[in-house]
Design a protein around this motif. Structure first.
Motif, PDB file in Angstrom:
ATOM      1  N   PHE A   1      37.741  38.837  28.972  1.00 19.53           N
ATOM      2  CA  PHE A   1      37.798  40.285  28.777  1.00 19.53           C
ATOM      3  C   PHE A   1      38.013  40.934  30.141  1.00 19.53           C
ATOM      4  N   LEU A   2      38.952  41.879  30.195  1.00 22.32           N
ATOM      5  CA  LEU A   2      39.213  42.591  31.440  1.00 22.32           C
ATOM      6  C   LEU A   2      39.051  44.094  31.202  1.00 22.32           C
ATOM      7  N   CYS A   3      38.767  44.807  32.280  1.00 29.06           N
ATOM      8  CA  CYS A   3      38.676  46.263  32.202  1.00 29.06           C
ATOM      9  C   CYS A   3      39.828  46.863  33.005  1.00 29.06           C
ATOM     10  N   PRO A   4      40.876  47.371  32.317  1.00 26.51           N
ATOM     11  CA  PRO A   4      42.070  47.859  33.012  1.00 26.51           C
ATOM     12  C   PRO A   4      41.777  48.982  34.004  1.00 26.51           C
ATOM     13  N   GLU A   5      40.786  49.781  33.649  1.00 26.45           N
ATOM     14  CA  GLU A   5      40.406  50.898  34.531  1.00 26.45           C
ATOM     15  C   GLU A   5      39.946  50.367  35.895  1.00 26.45           C
ATOM     16  N   ARG A   6      39.125  49.307  35.836  1.00 22.62           N
ATOM     17  CA  ARG A   6      38.621  48.712  37.085  1.00 22.62           C
ATOM     18  C   ARG A   6      39.734  48.002  37.845  1.00 22.62           C
ATOM     19  N   GLU A   7      40.614  47.336  37.104  1.00 19.44           N
ATOM     20  CA  GLU A   7      41.734  46.660  37.763  1.00 19.44           C
ATOM     21  C   GLU A   7      42.590  47.676  38.517  1.00 19.44           C
ATOM     22  N   ARG A   8      42.835  48.805  37.885  1.00 19.24           N
ATOM     23  CA  ARG A   8      43.662  49.839  38.527  1.00 19.24           C
ATOM     24  C   ARG A   8      43.001  50.338  39.804  1.00 19.24           C
ATOM     25  N   ALA A   9      41.694  50.547  39.763  1.00 20.00           N
ATOM     26  CA  ALA A   9      41.001  51.053  40.949  1.00 20.00           C
ATOM     27  C   ALA A   9      41.018  50.026  42.082  1.00 20.00           C
ATOM     28  N   ILE A  10      40.870  48.751  41.742  1.00 22.33           N
ATOM     29  CA  ILE A  10      40.915  47.695  42.763  1.00 22.33           C
ATOM     30  C   ILE A  10      42.299  47.672  43.409  1.00 22.33           C
ATOM     31  N   ASP A  11      43.325  47.725  42.577  1.00 18.28           N
ATOM     32  CA  ASP A  11      44.692  47.640  43.097  1.00 18.28           C
ATOM     33  C   ASP A  11      45.105  48.902  43.848  1.00 18.28           C
ATOM     34  N   ALA A  12      44.445  50.030  43.531  1.00 17.19           N
ATOM     35  CA  ALA A  12      44.763  51.264  44.258  1.00 17.19           C
ATOM     36  C   ALA A  12      44.342  51.110  45.721  1.00 17.19           C
ATOM     37  N   ARG A  13      43.271  50.368  45.961  1.00 11.30           N
ATOM     38  CA  ARG A  13      42.803  50.155  47.342  1.00 11.30           C
ATOM     39  C   ARG A  13      43.579  49.021  48.003  1.00 11.30           C
ATOM     40  N   HIS A  14      43.777  47.935  47.280  1.00 12.36           N
ATOM     41  CA  HIS A  14      44.471  46.773  47.850  1.00 12.36           C
ATOM     42  C   HIS A  14      45.390  46.197  46.782  1.00 12.36           C
ATOM     43  N   PRO A  15      46.668  46.636  46.776  1.00 15.10           N
ATOM     44  CA  PRO A  15      47.581  46.242  45.697  1.00 15.10           C
ATOM     45  C   PRO A  15      47.621  44.730  45.476  1.00 15.10           C
ATOM     46  N   GLY A  16      47.455  44.346  44.227  1.00 18.02           N
ATOM     47  CA  GLY A  16      47.520  42.926  43.872  1.00 18.02           C
ATOM     48  C   GLY A  16      46.173  42.232  43.850  1.00 18.02           C
ATOM     49  N   ALA A  17      45.133  42.876  44.418  1.00 18.63           N
ATOM     50  CA  ALA A  17      43.832  42.189  44.541  1.00 18.63           C
ATOM     51  C   ALA A  17      43.208  41.896  43.183  1.00 18.63           C
ATOM     52  N   SER A  18      43.464  42.725  42.181  1.00 21.29           N
ATOM     53  CA  SER A  18      42.770  42.551  40.893  1.00 21.29           C
ATOM     54  C   SER A  18      43.160  41.243  40.214  1.00 21.29           C
ATOM     55  N   ARG A  19      44.345  40.738  40.556  1.00 23.17           N
ATOM     56  CA  ARG A  19      44.799  39.488  39.955  1.00 23.17           C
ATOM     57  C   ARG A  19      43.818  38.337  40.213  1.00 23.17           C
ATOM     58  N   PHE A  20      43.192  38.366  41.387  1.00 25.23           N
ATOM     59  CA  PHE A  20      42.218  37.324  41.712  1.00 25.23           C
ATOM     60  C   PHE A  20      41.141  37.230  40.626  1.00 25.23           C
ATOM     61  N   PHE A  21      40.727  38.389  40.112  1.00 29.84           N
ATOM     62  CA  PHE A  21      39.601  38.397  39.169  1.00 29.84           C
ATOM     63  C   PHE A  21      39.987  37.792  37.824  1.00 29.84           C
ATOM     64  N   LEU A  22      41.251  37.928  37.448  1.00 29.94           N
ATOM     65  CA  LEU A  22      41.718  37.268  36.227  1.00 29.94           C
ATOM     66  C   LEU A  22      41.613  35.751  36.411  1.00 29.94           C
ATOM     67  N   ILE A  23      42.062  35.282  37.564  1.00 29.50           N
ATOM     68  CA  ILE A  23      42.070  33.828  37.788  1.00 29.50           C
ATOM     69  C   ILE A  23      40.637  33.311  37.956  1.00 29.50           C
ATOM     70  N   HIS A  24      39.788  34.135  38.558  1.00 22.95           N
ATOM     71  CA  HIS A  24      38.355  33.813  38.635  1.00 22.95           C
ATOM     72  C   HIS A  24      37.792  33.597  37.221  1.00 22.95           C
ATOM     73  N   GLU A  25      38.169  34.455  36.275  1.00 22.37           N
ATOM     74  CA  GLU A  25      37.653  34.300  34.900  1.00 22.37           C
ATOM     75  C   GLU A  25      38.138  32.978  34.287  1.00 22.37           C
ATOM     76  N   TYR A  26      39.406  32.647  34.519  1.00 21.27           N
ATOM     77  CA  TYR A  26      39.889  31.335  34.072  1.00 21.27           C
ATOM     78  C   TYR A  26      39.058  30.214  34.696  1.00 21.27           C
ATOM     79  N   GLY A  27      38.615  30.423  35.917  1.00 24.06           N
ATOM     80  CA  GLY A  27      37.806  29.419  36.614  1.00 24.06           C
ATOM     81  C   GLY A  27      36.515  29.105  35.876  1.00 24.06           C
ATOM     82  N   HIS A  28      35.882  30.154  35.289  1.00 23.86           N
ATOM     83  CA  HIS A  28      34.661  29.918  34.512  1.00 23.86           C
ATOM     84  C   HIS A  28      34.945  28.969  33.351  1.00 23.86           C
TER      85      HIS A  28
END
Ligand code: ZN
Length: 298
Positions: free
Chosen positions: A79-106
Motif C-alpha cells: 500500500f502506498l500513499c500518493p500524497e506522501r510520495e508527491r511531498a517526498i519527490d517535491a523535495r528530492h525528485p525520484g526519492a519516493s521510488r526507494f520506498f516502493l522498493i523498500h516495501e518489496y524488500g519486506h
C-alpha cells in the motif's frame, strides 16, 4: 526468579515517547509525485504479482506499508500513499521510488525489519545503473531528516548510512553531513555500550522488540534474521530500568523458516549496572506472559 519481571499492561512513558516520535515524523515529513519510471528496476519474478494499492489510510499517512501474504492477498500487498510520495519527490525528485522498493524488500525477505528491507532495496537499486538518481535522492531525503528518531528505523542519518553502505556508494558521493555523522558514529561505537538479544532454548526462540532504557527509546533489537547489537548511551553505575515494547515472538527453524508466536507484547525489568559496556537481554514466554532479564557481560 530474581531480576525477572513481567508487565502485560506497561503503557508508560516509553510507549508514549515511541508513539510521539512517530507522530513527529508524520507531521514533519509530509509527502507528494508518485514517480514511476519505466525500464528501470523491476521486481524479481516471484514478486511480480504483488498488488500495489494507493491507500493513505492503510499506510497511516506514512509513505508505504506491506502486508505479508494472507488468504485475501496470497502474494502479499503493498500500500502506498500518493500524497506522501508527491511531498517526498517535491523535495528530492525520484526519492519516493526507494520506498516502493523498500516495501518489496519486506516481501522478498519475509521480514518486518526495516533495516533488512532498506538494505535489500539499496542493493537492488545499486544493481541498476538507471537507479543511481533514486539512491542519490533518497540519501538527501534521509539526511534532511537526519536527527529525527524512530525506534524502528533509527535516525534519518542511520538510515542514510545503511543505504549508502549497502548500495556500495563511495564516501566521496555522500552528502557532507552524512560523512560527519559517520565519523561521530564510529567514535561512539568504539567506546560505547551495546546490548544484544540472546536466543533462549525452547519453541519461542526469536524476538523483535523496541528497547527503551530508563524509558528513553533506544532502538530496534532483534535476533530473528540475524543477531544484531544495539548501541546504547553509556550507562552510569546504579539501578536502571529496561522496557521492551511492541515485542513480536517467533519460532525459527535452522533452515530460516519462521512462524509467529505472538505480537504486541511488553515487558519491563530492572537491573544494577556496574558500568560494564556489554549487556545481554534474555526473554522468556510461557504462552501467556513475557518476561525479560538484563545481564551485564563484561
Ligand atoms: Zn518498512
Amino acid at each position: 526468579m530474581p531480576g525477572w519481571n513481567n508487565d502485560k499492561t506497561l503503557l508508560g512513558y516509553c510507549v508514549r515517547q515511541v508513539l510521539y516520535g512517530r507522530l513527529i515524523l508524520l507531521l514533519l515529513a509530509s509527502f507528494g509525485v508518485a514517480y514511476r519510471s519505466h525500464g528501470q528496476w523491476v521486481p524479481p519474478p516471484e514478486l511480480r504479482n504483488v498488488p500495489i494499492l494507493n491507500d493513505c489510510k492503510m499506510t497511516r499517512h506514512g509513505v508505504g506499508v506491506t502486508l505479508q501474504p494472507t488468504v485475501f492477498y496470497p502474494n502479499g500487498a503493498i500500500f502506498l500513499c500518493p500524497e506522501r510520495e508527491r511531498a517526498i519527490d517535491a523535495r528530492h525528485p525520484g526519492a519516493s521510488r526507494f520506498f516502493l522498493i523498500h516495501e518489496y524488500g519486506h516481501l522478498a525477505m519475509r521480514t518486518r525489519e526495516e533495516a533488512v528491507a532498506d538494505e535489500w532495496a539499496a542493493k537492488q537499486l545499486a544493481a541498476v545503473p538507471g537507479e543511481r538518481n533514486t539512491l542519490r535522492a533518497v540519501l538527501l531525503h534521509f539526511v534532511d531528516d537526519g536527527i529525527l528518531f524512530d525506534p524502528l528505523y533509527g535516525t534519518g542519518f542511520d538510515r542514510a548510512l545503511r543505504v549508502a553502505r549497502a548500495a556500495g556508494i563511495g564516501e566521496r558521493e555522500w552528502p557532507l553531513p552524512l560523512i560527519a555523522y559517520a565519523k561521530s558514529a564510529a567514535a561512539r561505537a568504539a567506546n560505547g555500550t551495546v546490548v544484544t538479544l540472546r536466543s533462549p532454548d525452547g519453541y519461542t526462540n526469536a524476538a523483535q522488540m523496541i528497547i527503551c532504557f530508563d524509558r528513553q527509546p533506544i532502538g530496534f533489537l532483534s535476533n530473528v534474521d540475524e543477531e544484531k547489537t544495539l548501541e546504547l548511551p553509556k550507562l552510569a553505575p546504579g539501578r536502571h530500568s529496561v522496557q521492551a515494547v511492541e515485542v513480536w515472538l517467533y519460532h525459527t527453524e535452522p533452515s530460516g523458516i519462521k512462524s509467529e508466536v505472538a505480537r504486541g507484547l511488553r515487558a519491563e525489568a530492572e537491573f544494577e549496572s556496574t558500568g560494564k559496556n556489554r549487556l545481554a537481554i534474555d526473554f522468556r514466554f510461557d504462552g501467556e506472559d513475557l518476561t525479560i532479564r538484563v545481564e551485564e557481560l563484561r
